[in-house]
Design a protein around this motif. Sequence first.
Motif, PDB file in Angstrom:
ATOM      1  N   ARG A  11     -25.451 -30.189 -61.813  1.00 28.54           N
ATOM      2  CA  ARG A  11     -25.729 -30.703 -63.163  1.00 28.54           C
ATOM      3  C   ARG A  11     -24.445 -30.682 -63.984  1.00 28.54           C
ATOM      4  O   ARG A  11     -23.610 -29.785 -63.821  1.00 28.54           O
ATOM      5  N   ALA A  12     -24.346 -31.638 -64.884  1.00 22.67           N
ATOM      6  CA  ALA A  12     -23.206 -31.654 -65.795  1.00 22.67           C
ATOM      7  C   ALA A  12     -23.660 -32.205 -67.129  1.00 22.67           C
ATOM      8  O   ALA A  12     -24.321 -33.242 -67.191  1.00 22.67           O
ATOM      9  N   SER A  17     -26.023 -36.278 -69.920  1.00 22.85           N
ATOM     10  CA  SER A  17     -25.984 -35.392 -68.755  1.00 22.85           C
ATOM     11  C   SER A  17     -26.273 -36.177 -67.497  1.00 22.85           C
ATOM     12  O   SER A  17     -26.785 -37.307 -67.544  1.00 22.85           O
ATOM     13  N   ILE A  18     -25.933 -35.564 -66.386  1.00 20.17           N
ATOM     14  CA  ILE A  18     -26.320 -36.100 -65.076  1.00 20.17           C
ATOM     15  C   ILE A  18     -26.871 -34.969 -64.243  1.00 20.17           C
ATOM     16  O   ILE A  18     -26.542 -33.794 -64.450  1.00 20.17           O
ATOM     17  N   GLU A  19     -27.721 -35.338 -63.312  1.00 23.31           N
ATOM     18  CA  GLU A  19     -28.204 -34.375 -62.327  1.00 23.31           C
ATOM     19  C   GLU A  19     -28.214 -35.055 -60.980  1.00 23.31           C
ATOM     20  O   GLU A  19     -28.682 -36.198 -60.861  1.00 23.31           O
ATOM     21  N   GLY A  20     -27.681 -34.358 -59.991  1.00 21.95           N
ATOM     22  CA  GLY A  20     -27.627 -34.926 -58.646  1.00 21.95           C
ATOM     23  C   GLY A  20     -28.261 -33.994 -57.636  1.00 21.95           C
ATOM     24  O   GLY A  20     -28.090 -32.765 -57.710  1.00 21.95           O
ATOM     25  N   ASP A  32     -23.109 -26.881 -63.760  1.00 31.38           N
ATOM     26  CA  ASP A  32     -23.562 -25.825 -62.868  1.00 31.38           C
ATOM     27  C   ASP A  32     -23.975 -26.386 -61.516  1.00 31.38           C
ATOM     28  O   ASP A  32     -24.440 -27.525 -61.405  1.00 31.38           O
ATOM     29  N   LEU A  33     -23.719 -25.572 -60.526  1.00 31.36           N
ATOM     30  CA  LEU A  33     -24.040 -25.899 -59.136  1.00 31.36           C
ATOM     31  C   LEU A  33     -25.025 -24.849 -58.642  1.00 31.36           C
ATOM     32  O   LEU A  33     -24.755 -23.648 -58.757  1.00 31.36           O
ATOM     33  N   ASN A  56     -13.189 -38.468 -62.422  1.00 27.87           N
ATOM     34  CA  ASN A  56     -12.878 -37.132 -62.928  1.00 27.87           C
ATOM     35  C   ASN A  56     -13.618 -36.930 -64.248  1.00 27.87           C
ATOM     36  O   ASN A  56     -13.285 -37.544 -65.262  1.00 27.87           O
ATOM     37  N   LEU A  57     -14.629 -36.055 -64.218  1.00 34.12           N
ATOM     38  CA  LEU A  57     -15.462 -35.832 -65.403  1.00 34.12           C
ATOM     39  C   LEU A  57     -14.957 -34.691 -66.274  1.00 34.12           C
ATOM     40  O   LEU A  57     -15.530 -34.399 -67.323  1.00 34.12           O
TER      41      LEU A  57
END
Lengths: 134, 244
Positions: free
Chosen positions: A58-59, A119-122, A28-29, A19-20
């Motif tokens: 992205r978060a 940040s992360i990006e998936g 954003d999606l 849970n972030l």
Amino acid sequence: MAITATHGTKAVLMVGGQNLTSYLTNTDLALTRELAHLKLFGEKHEQILLGIVAGTLRAAMAMDSTIASNLFDMLMGDSLIAWELGPFGATAPNIKFSGNLGLSNFTLTNPNNDAVNGSIEGAISGTVTKGVYS
Amino acid sequence: MTISAIHGTKGRFYFHGLDMSPYVESIDFSLDRSRAEHKPLAGGYVNIALGISSLTITLGGAAMTQGEGSIEEQMWEAMQNDEGHCFSYLPFGDYRTALAFCGISKYANHSMTAGDDVLRMPVGVVGSHQVDKCKVIVPLGITGISPSIYVDEGALSSKGGAAYLHVTSISSGAALAVAVRDSYDHLTFSDLAVFGEVTQDNISELGSQRVLVEGDINRYLRAEWVLTGEDAEASWFVSFGRRQ
């Protein structure tokens, strides 16, 4: 017709079972369908054919040792990981989006005037499901 | 889950035999995985397959100094070195059990900026080979009494790991020999990773070292060392990362 706007900070985000939400500063999606452009002789206007869906999640977040360690493990792992985003919060009957992704970027930053952040990006893989919280 | 936020100024970055933290104003660590996309006719969605990881670290605002042991001297040498040097990035501070990302980095750009500002040299390094997620066993500092307090990692692991050593200073005539040792009961320890002995004569070569370990690693880790020489003093750091 008046709308009831919701503040962005109500959003909830789960990635890889983690849970972030309490770390997030932005998320954003982006889902897009590839477009085929058909420009036929004798026609004045192009036709569009919709194709395959691709997406990016992205978060941006504040970081601590625990979450940084977990996100590193997710990026270095060999499996796709589950994600779930509730833009309006996690209470019924708010909508949620879910699926799987491959984590393709993880950043950490130590500024001299702010908290450690990152940040992360998936890259979303496979079906995206829209549902509701119950 | 409640976050324990940490100010960015707690971050530390060690490159070979240099603590760069007094020089730089920010650290940006970016780890990427390449991805391959499969877009089948039937299905409607892209399928992703993850590929190779790559790492870039940018150290912002570095003030440039010159002379022996300076940032300019160390980075100039690094640019000539084809093999690269060890780095350790500690985003949340340097203390026993702290999280550290460690690996081998290579330095390919040596530039400087002189203007109406502090003389600066932007530093960017790229990671080569595997980046290890490590725990600090001995924080950077002047030698204490061997052995170190052990680090309890909770369980035995079976996929090997990597030990990292940075030596930022050593007095004339001194010799420092450091080993990481493991134990299943925190009472009886055995050698796990043994670093090469460091002296003032060889610190330019051995100021940072990585020792790879294969197979089983017991739950408890600690460092043991011998520092010889008259009025010997050394400043050094050790971490260990178990591989998954």
